[in-house]
Design an enzyme around this catalytic site. Sequence first.
Site, short mmCIF file in Angstrom:
data_model
loop_
_atom_site.label_atom_id
_atom_site.label_comp_id
_atom_site.label_asym_id
_atom_site.label_seq_id
_atom_site.Cartn_x
_atom_site.Cartn_y
_atom_site.Cartn_z
N CYS A 58 -11.43 5.86 -4.74
CA CYS A 58 -12.29 5.78 -3.55
C CYS A 58 -11.80 6.69 -2.43
CB CYS A 58 -12.34 4.34 -3.04
SG CYS A 58 -13.17 3.20 -4.16
N ASN A 59 -10.48 6.86 -2.35
CA ASN A 59 -9.92 7.58 -1.21
C ASN A 59 -9.44 8.99 -1.52
OD1 ASN A 59 -10.28 5.51 0.65
ND2 ASN A 59 -8.40 4.48 0.02
N SER A 116 -1.65 6.04 1.05
CA SER A 116 -2.86 5.23 0.93
C SER A 116 -3.38 4.79 2.29
CB SER A 116 -2.58 3.99 0.08
OG SER A 116 -2.22 4.34 -1.23
N GLU A 121 -0.05 -0.28 -0.75
CA GLU A 121 -0.90 -0.97 -1.73
C GLU A 121 -0.51 -0.55 -3.14
OE1 GLU A 121 -3.49 0.38 -3.64
OE2 GLU A 121 -3.73 2.40 -2.85
N THR A 122 -0.69 -1.47 -4.09
CA THR A 122 -0.23 -1.25 -5.46
C THR A 122 -1.32 -0.73 -6.40
OG1 THR A 122 -0.71 -3.57 -5.99
CG2 THR A 122 1.52 -3.04 -5.24
N GLN A 123 -2.56 -0.82 -6.00
CA GLN A 123 -3.66 -0.43 -6.88
C GLN A 123 -3.57 1.04 -7.28
OE1 GLN A 123 -7.54 -1.04 -5.19
NE2 GLN A 123 -8.58 -0.93 -7.15
N GLY A 198 -15.10 -5.42 -10.71
CA GLY A 198 -13.83 -4.72 -10.91
C GLY A 198 -12.71 -5.30 -10.07
N ILE A 201 -13.51 -5.84 -6.23
CA ILE A 201 -14.38 -7.00 -6.00
C ILE A 201 -13.59 -8.29 -6.23
CG2 ILE A 201 -16.33 -8.29 -6.97
CD1 ILE A 201 -17.19 -6.10 -5.08
#
Length: 434
Positions: A58-59, A116, A121-123, A198, A201
Amino acid sequence: MDMQLLTIGINHHTAPVALRERVAFPLEQIKPALSTFKSVFLGHPAPNAPEAAILSTCNRTELYCATNDRAARDAAIRWMSDYHRIPADELAPHVYALPQSEAVRHAFRVASGLDSMVLGETQILGQMKNAVRTASEAGSLGTYLNQLFQRTFAVAKEVRGTTEIGAQSVSMAAAAVRLAQRIFEQVAQQRVLFIGAGEMIELCATHFAAQGPRELIVANRTAERGAKLAERFGGRAMPLADLPARMHEFDIIVSCTASTLPIIGLGAVERAVKARRHRPIFMVDLAVPRDIEPEVGKLKDVFLYTVDDLGAIVREGNASRQAAVAQAEAIIETRVQNFMQWLDARSIVPVIRHMHTQADALRRAEVERARKMLARGDDPDAVLDALSQALTNKLIHGPTSALNRANGADRDSLIDLMRGFYQHAPRSSDTSDR
């Protein structure tokens, strides 16, 4: 030219979501895209095909590559522009091109969560591992990128294990809840719809479910997955096809799918607002490309937020962890230097291989010559002596010729170098009679 690392990309620091969504790669497009990228270099003079991996979230959209093509930077940017059909002059101001140590440092920072929107963040680490897996399956991962990413994952583990970089982070999901609380005094009285099933969400559902909403519904293209997620949070699933007819039922809508086109259009939201008699709708679009047409945000009684909008709230939480950032940056800097030492060592491998090949060719030629001498009955001692002298003369021919051709400072440097090779070599002053 030695293999060089290069990262080309755009992210939330350099480009708005309106541009990021245009250069995003859906998962199913990444392998074909890697193939077309490699084909760009087939007509170039560089002898080796580039190694490449694409990270698209997304980023950020980033192309990591290793190549010995001097024109790689411009070719990669031009490829990205052509692939997405975006004029180069529109894309270029938002693109960063990071060579060698900058590319290494960037990879380490990204995986560690330092680059990030949600600090720590870990994603992103999982997303990077998926990118590497996809590149490996596409056959575009080689020695250099494989080593870079393995070091990257090790550094990320070290940073997260020895610093507080991930502590007390304000996630995008938590930021969405905070924004909802600004619109609705009590989230507990609202009906919430999640579109998608996902990881993002799931995180959002966790945070909103903690507020005890009046109703929690999940709409997903895959009904079974949507039902499973809804059941986990005490909610219900609904077919995605029912969305236009039922949108007016929901006060809060959070969407994050992998669709390449918007799934919520202006007309559908206009009808929902009218059916709600202008009661407000809070909408969060966490998808890139966006799930909700941006024009929806102009409607009265609709509060639409994108990932970039949530970033301001997230950054408020980032400011309190600058000590952890400094500690993480120090770890990363040390590991960058370590990796660059490995990279420098790799650059001499072709030279060493060539030296071995040349020396072995000389050896085989002289051994064959010695065999012929022995076959015709020459004295073995004389043959061995001739063999050793021939090898000695041929092996030192290159260094001695270079010394004889050199002048001035170059000659002095070569002399010092030879002394290092042959530790007992005398200095020029040592050759005079005493």
